[in-house]
Write an enzyme that holds these catalytic residues in place. Structure first.
Site, mmCIF file in Angstrom:
data_model
loop_
_atom_site.group_PDB
_atom_site.id
_atom_site.type_symbol
_atom_site.label_atom_id
_atom_site.label_comp_id
_atom_site.label_asym_id
_atom_site.label_seq_id
_atom_site.Cartn_x
_atom_site.Cartn_y
_atom_site.Cartn_z
ATOM 1 C CB SER A 165 0.488 -6.293 1.363
ATOM 2 O OG SER A 165 -0.023 -5.226 0.614
ATOM 3 C CG ASP A 262 5.652 -3.862 -3.993
ATOM 4 O OD1 ASP A 262 4.667 -3.194 -4.370
ATOM 5 O OD2 ASP A 262 5.805 -4.251 -2.818
ATOM 6 C CG HIS A 292 2.378 -5.935 -3.668
ATOM 7 N ND1 HIS A 292 3.019 -5.245 -2.672
ATOM 8 C CD2 HIS A 292 1.158 -6.249 -3.173
ATOM 9 C CE1 HIS A 292 2.229 -5.145 -1.624
ATOM 10 N NE2 HIS A 292 1.091 -5.743 -1.903
#
EC number: 3.1.1.-
Length: 319
Positions: A165, A262, A292
Site C-alpha cells: 500500500s 482494490d 486491498h
C-alpha cells in the site's frame, strides 16, 4: 461516482476473503471513527495482533538509526547467518497508521521465504511528518546500514525494497531517490510492490471500487494525501506521483502485485504497463478475489501466503 453505481464488492470477493471479512475478534472494541489519530493507531495495532500470530521464529534485533529528523526504529529479521541480500520493508497504513508490530508476520514470512535479512523501518508517520521526510528517513537508514554492514553482520552488497500500500509507494520512491541522487547503498536487486498507490489522481478502479470495507473511498484517499503532503505542489513531485519520474531507465526489477477488488489496482496496472513499454524489468501478478490489504491475512488466506512467496521468489531470482 454515486455509491449505488459501484461494484457490489462484498458479493464478488473470494470465499477465503469473505471468511476474513466475517472474522470477528470478540475482545476488540469498535473502530474509533471519530477518535483521535492516536486512538486509531492504537486500535489498528490491537486489531492486527490476531493476524500476526503464529509467524516463524528467527533471530530478531532492534536498532535505533540516526537521521537528520532524529532516531528511527528499525527491526532486523535474520533467517540465516549468511544472507544473500538485505531487503528493506516499508509498512502500509495510508502514511498515518502502522508500525513494525502491525506488519510483523509479513516481514517474518518474507524473510523466511527469501532467506534474506529483512529490515523493517519504522518511518515517522503523518501528519507529524510531511513529505518527503519518510523517504529521507528510509534513505538514511539504508546509508547507515551500508556503512555499518560489517558491525551488524549483514550483507549490504545487494539490497531490495518492499512494501504494501503506502509502503509500496515509499519502497519505489526510495529506490528512485537513491538512483536520482546517485547514492550508493549497494546494488538494488529488486523492488517488491504489493497493491501500492503511485500517483494516479483518478481511475476506473478508483471509481468502481472502494468503500467502508477497505477505507479507500475517494474521501479516504484524499484524507491520507492531505495528511502526508506538505502542500499542493507536492502532488506532482516525482517522488509522490511516481509517473512524473523517469521510468524509462535504470529502474530496478519490480514485482508488482495487484488485488482484484482494490481501488488502487489501476495504479499497479499503469506502473507495469509503463515499465514494460520501456523494457524495464518487471512482473505483474493479479490476485483474484482479493481486497486491498489482503497480505495481512496469511493466517487464513492461502492467496496471501502465495503473494508473499511470489514476491520472495521474484527477489531471490534477481540475486
Amino acid at each position: 461516482m454515486k455509491p449505488e453505481n459501484k461494484l457490489p464488492v462484498l458479493d464478488l470477493i473470494s470465499a477465503e476473503m469473505k471468511t476474513v471479512v466475517n472474522t470477528l475478534q470478540p475482545d476488540l472494541p469498535s473502530w474509533p471513527a471519530t477518535g483521535t489519530i492516536a486512538e486509531q493507531r492504537q486500535y489498528y495495532t490491537l486489531e492486527r495482533r490476531f493476524w500476526n500470530a503464529g509467524a516463524p521464529e528467527m533471530a530478531t534485533r532492534a536498532y535505533m538509526v540516526p537521521t537528520k529528523y532524529g532516531q528511527v526504529e528499525t527491526r532486523l529479521f535474520c533467517p540465516q547467518p549468511d544472507s544473500p541480500a538485505t531487503l528493506f520493508y516499508l509498512h502500509g497504513g495510508g502514511f498515518i497508521l502502522g508500525n513494525l508490530d502491525t506488519h510483523d508476520r509479513i516481514m517474518r514470512l518474507l524473510a523466511s521465504y527469501s532467506q534474506c535479512t529483512v529490515i523493517g523501518i519504522n518511518y515517522t508517520l503523518s501528519p507529524e511528518a510531511r513529505f518527503p521526510q519518510a523517504i529521507e528517513e528510509i534513505v538514511a537508514a539504508c546509508c547507515y546500514f551500508h556503512q555499518q554492514a560489517e558491525d551488524y553482520q549483514i550483507n549490504m552488497s545487494r539490497i531490495g525494497f518492499a512494501g504494501d500500500s503506502a509502503g509500496a509507494m515509499l519502497a519505489l520512491a526510495s529506490a528512485l531517490w537513491l538512483r536520482d541522487k546517485q547514492i550508493d547503498c549497494g546494488k538494488i536487486a529488486g523492488v517488491l510492490l504489493w497493491y501500492g498507490l503511485y500517483g494516479l489522481r483518478d481511475s476506473v478502479t478508483r471509481r468502481l471500487l472502494g468503500g467502508a470495507w477497505d477505507g479507500l473511498t475517494q474521501q479516504d484517499l484524499q484524507m491520507y494525501e492531505e495528511a502526508y503532503l506538505s502542500n499542493d505542489a507536492d502532488r506532482e513531485s516525482p517522488y509522490y506521483c511516481l509517473f512524473n519520474n523517469d521510468l524509462t531507465r535504470e529502474v530496478p526489477p519490480c514485482f508488482i502485485a495487484g488485488a482484484e477488488f482494490d481501488p488502487l489496482l489501476d495504479d499497479s496496472r499503469l506502473l507495469y504497463q509503463t515499465l514494460a513499454a520501456h523494457q524495464q524489468p518487471c512482473e505483474f501478478k493479479l490476485y483474484p478475489g482479493t481486497l486491498h490489504a489482503f497480505l495481512h491475512y496469511s493466517r487464513m488466506m492461502k492467496t496471501a501466503d502465495e503473494a508473499l512467496r511470489d514476491g520472495a521468489q521474484f527477489f531471490t531470482a534477481q540475486l
